[in-house]
Design a protein around this motif. Structure first.
Motif, PDB file in Angstrom:
ATOM      1  N   ILE A   1     -14.556  -5.012   5.370  1.00  0.00           N
ATOM      2  CA  ILE A   1     -14.153  -6.135   4.515  1.00  0.00           C
ATOM      3  C   ILE A   1     -13.544  -5.591   3.231  1.00  0.00           C
ATOM      4  O   ILE A   1     -14.173  -4.799   2.528  1.00  0.00           O
ATOM      5  N   PRO A   2     -12.321  -5.961   2.893  1.00  0.00           N
ATOM      6  CA  PRO A   2     -11.677  -5.417   1.675  1.00  0.00           C
ATOM      7  C   PRO A   2     -12.455  -5.770   0.417  1.00  0.00           C
ATOM      8  O   PRO A   2     -12.919  -6.900   0.240  1.00  0.00           O
ATOM      9  N   GLY A   3     -12.573  -4.808  -0.470  1.00  0.00           N
ATOM     10  CA  GLY A   3     -13.301  -5.031  -1.713  1.00  0.00           C
ATOM     11  C   GLY A   3     -12.621  -6.010  -2.648  1.00  0.00           C
ATOM     12  O   GLY A   3     -13.289  -6.662  -3.465  1.00  0.00           O
ATOM     13  N   TYR A   4     -11.275  -6.134  -2.524  1.00  0.00           N
ATOM     14  CA  TYR A   4     -10.569  -7.025  -3.458  1.00  0.00           C
ATOM     15  C   TYR A   4     -10.945  -8.493  -3.240  1.00  0.00           C
ATOM     16  O   TYR A   4     -10.777  -9.311  -4.153  1.00  0.00           O
ATOM     17  N   LEU A   5     -11.444  -8.832  -2.051  1.00  0.00           N
ATOM     18  CA  LEU A   5     -11.878 -10.211  -1.829  1.00  0.00           C
ATOM     19  C   LEU A   5     -13.084 -10.541  -2.709  1.00  0.00           C
ATOM     20  O   LEU A   5     -13.159 -11.630  -3.299  1.00  0.00           O
ATOM     21  N   TYR A   6     -14.017  -9.585  -2.803  1.00  0.00           N
ATOM     22  CA  TYR A   6     -15.187  -9.800  -3.658  1.00  0.00           C
ATOM     23  C   TYR A   6     -14.795  -9.775  -5.136  1.00  0.00           C
ATOM     24  O   TYR A   6     -15.341 -10.543  -5.940  1.00  0.00           O
ATOM     25  N   GLU A   7     -13.863  -8.899  -5.495  1.00  0.00           N
ATOM     26  CA  GLU A   7     -13.427  -8.827  -6.891  1.00  0.00           C
ATOM     27  C   GLU A   7     -12.750 -10.122  -7.323  1.00  0.00           C
ATOM     28  O   GLU A   7     -13.012 -10.657  -8.412  1.00  0.00           O
ATOM     29  N   ALA A   8     -11.883 -10.634  -6.441  1.00  0.00           N
ATOM     30  CA  ALA A   8     -11.182 -11.879  -6.779  1.00  0.00           C
ATOM     31  C   ALA A   8     -12.158 -13.051  -6.886  1.00  0.00           C
ATOM     32  O   ALA A   8     -12.045 -13.897  -7.792  1.00  0.00           O
ATOM     33  N   SER A   9     -13.115 -13.094  -5.986  1.00  0.00           N
ATOM     34  CA  SER A   9     -14.089 -14.191  -6.024  1.00  0.00           C
ATOM     35  C   SER A   9     -14.997 -14.085  -7.246  1.00  0.00           C
ATOM     36  O   SER A   9     -15.411 -15.107  -7.808  1.00  0.00           O
ATOM     37  N   SER A  10     -15.315 -12.842  -7.657  1.00  0.00           N
ATOM     38  CA  SER A  10     -16.139 -12.671  -8.869  1.00  0.00           C
ATOM     39  C   SER A  10     -15.399 -13.173 -10.101  1.00  0.00           C
ATOM     40  O   SER A  10     -15.997 -13.783 -10.992  1.00  0.00           O
ATOM     41  N   ILE A  11     -14.098 -12.896 -10.159  1.00  0.00           N
ATOM     42  CA  ILE A  11     -13.297 -13.386 -11.289  1.00  0.00           C
ATOM     43  C   ILE A  11     -13.297 -14.913 -11.325  1.00  0.00           C
ATOM     44  O   ILE A  11     -13.312 -15.531 -12.406  1.00  0.00           O
ATOM     45  N   GLU A  12     -13.311 -15.526 -10.136  1.00  0.00           N
ATOM     46  CA  GLU A  12     -13.323 -16.987 -10.069  1.00  0.00           C
ATOM     47  C   GLU A  12     -14.713 -17.568 -10.316  1.00  0.00           C
ATOM     48  O   GLU A  12     -14.871 -18.789 -10.331  1.00  0.00           O
ATOM     49  N   GLY A  13     -15.714 -16.689 -10.479  1.00  0.00           N
ATOM     50  CA  GLY A  13     -17.056 -17.163 -10.809  1.00  0.00           C
ATOM     51  C   GLY A  13     -17.992 -17.308  -9.628  1.00  0.00           C
ATOM     52  O   GLY A  13     -19.059 -17.926  -9.770  1.00  0.00           O
ATOM     53  N   ALA A  14     -17.630 -16.750  -8.481  1.00  0.00           N
ATOM     54  CA  ALA A  14     -18.493 -16.852  -7.311  1.00  0.00           C
ATOM     55  C   ALA A  14     -19.704 -15.944  -7.462  1.00  0.00           C
ATOM     56  O   ALA A  14     -19.600 -14.799  -7.915  1.00  0.00           O
ATOM     57  N   ARG A  15     -20.856 -16.425  -7.066  1.00  0.00           N
ATOM     58  CA  ARG A  15     -22.085 -15.655  -7.119  1.00  0.00           C
ATOM     59  C   ARG A  15     -22.256 -14.886  -5.798  1.00  0.00           C
ATOM     60  O   ARG A  15     -21.613 -15.213  -4.795  1.00  0.00           O
ATOM     61  N   PRO A  16     -23.134 -13.860  -5.787  1.00  0.00           N
ATOM     62  CA  PRO A  16     -23.335 -13.087  -4.544  1.00  0.00           C
ATOM     63  C   PRO A  16     -23.718 -13.956  -3.356  1.00  0.00           C
ATOM     64  O   PRO A  16     -23.264 -13.701  -2.229  1.00  0.00           O
TER      65      PRO A  16
END
Length: 300
Positions: free
Chosen positions: A202-217
């Motif tokens: 799973i690409p790490g940029y998906l988690y980075e982008a979602s973190s910027i949008e405020g998504a929690r773990p």
């Protein structure tokens, strides 16, 4: 030759690499399994008898299959029990293996050792120790069966718990929990490995982008991790279903084995094996048709 390979498009290279990956299995199947498989199919349409000259078969058509489906209550009962055990066993194995894989994905001290431990049952199951367990622990072998193993005797776990003053009901619950954990760990090695491979893909940029949008773990797990793991989840479902149906202790497998080598009914045993294989194939086809529209694939 190497230049020609390098000139191939990426999609063609992937197809070639996939073919080369399965080529050893194809060669092994052709050399070692194709002839026995075809022979068992011929046996299923015959009534075989052991003679001084060897096996002698008489063609009886579909009689073995008709007897298994309509006249042998034991086969239908054992197949039903096998499917029921699979229906609750497969989800437990998948949830457990996914949980372990998520824990082992992140870096921590001793991660390599814990990954090796999680895969250790697969290595043991393919070696000499598994044969000893089959003979001594899981069956009534020549060396005494399960009761000859210390932990399964009165002086084993039950004896220790009795000495601690625990009641019979609590001891039974404790033994059931240990048995469940051992069984899940024993059957989840390959699934954990496959889930780990899927998690690292799973690409790490998906988690980075979602973190910027405020998504929690927790939200990332449900919105990113699970959808991206669906191809590996399908693979694990198929593998676990087949592994459950073909397990050494499966009642249908034992029935087929005993019919052939204890009752010396090789024709009927071959018919049971082919019927069982057909039922598994139909069930897997239904599972695939049900899940294929829910699979999320990464685009290259």
């Amino acid at each position: 030759m190497i230049r020609q390979l390098r000139a191939l498009p990426y999609t063609k290279k992937k197809e070639l690499y996939g073919f080369l990956f399965v080529l050893p299995w194809i060669l092994g199947f052709i050399l070692f399994f194709a002839k026995p498989l075809f022979t068992s199919l011929l046996y299923s349409f015959q009534n075989l008898e052991m003679t001084p000259e060897g096996l002698r078969g008489v063609f009886i058509g579909w009689d073995n299959f008709e007897y298994a489906l309509f006249k042998d209550p034991a086969f239908i009962r054992e197949v039903t029990n096998s499917f029921v055990n699979m229906l609750y066993g497969v989800p437990l194995i998948l949830v457990y293996s996914l949980f372990v894989a998520v824990l082992l994905k992140n870096k921590f001290r001793g991660r390599g050792f814990m990954r090796a431990v999680s895969f250790l049952p697969v290595i043991i199951a393919s070696g000499v120790l598994m044969q000893i367990l089959k003979e001594d622990v899981f069956s009534q072998g020549m060396r005494g069966g399960a009761e000859s193993v210390y932990l399964f005797t009165g002086a084993g776990i039950n004896g220790i718990l009795n000495e601690l003053g625990l009641g019979a009901q609590l001891i039974e619950i404790f033994n059931n929990v240990i048995s469940r954990i051992f069984d899940l760990t024993w059957r989840s090695g390959v699934q954990v490995l496959l889930f780990l491979a899927g998690l690292h893909a799973i690409p790490g940029y998906l988690y980075e982008a979602s973190s910027i949008e405020g998504a929690r773990p927790w939200e990332q797990f449900w919105k990113i991790t699970l959808p991206m793991l669906t191809p590996m989840m399908l693979l694990n479902i198929v593998y676990t279903i087949i592994d459950t149906f073909t397990d050494y202790g499966n009642s249908v497998i034992l029935m087929i084995y005993n019919t052939a080598f204890s009752q010396v009914r090789f024709g009927y045993s071959s018919a049971l094996a082919w019927l069982y294989c057909l039922l598994i194939a139909v069930f897997l086809g239904a599972v695939y048709m049900l899940l294929k529209k829910r699979i999320v694939y990464m685009q290259d």
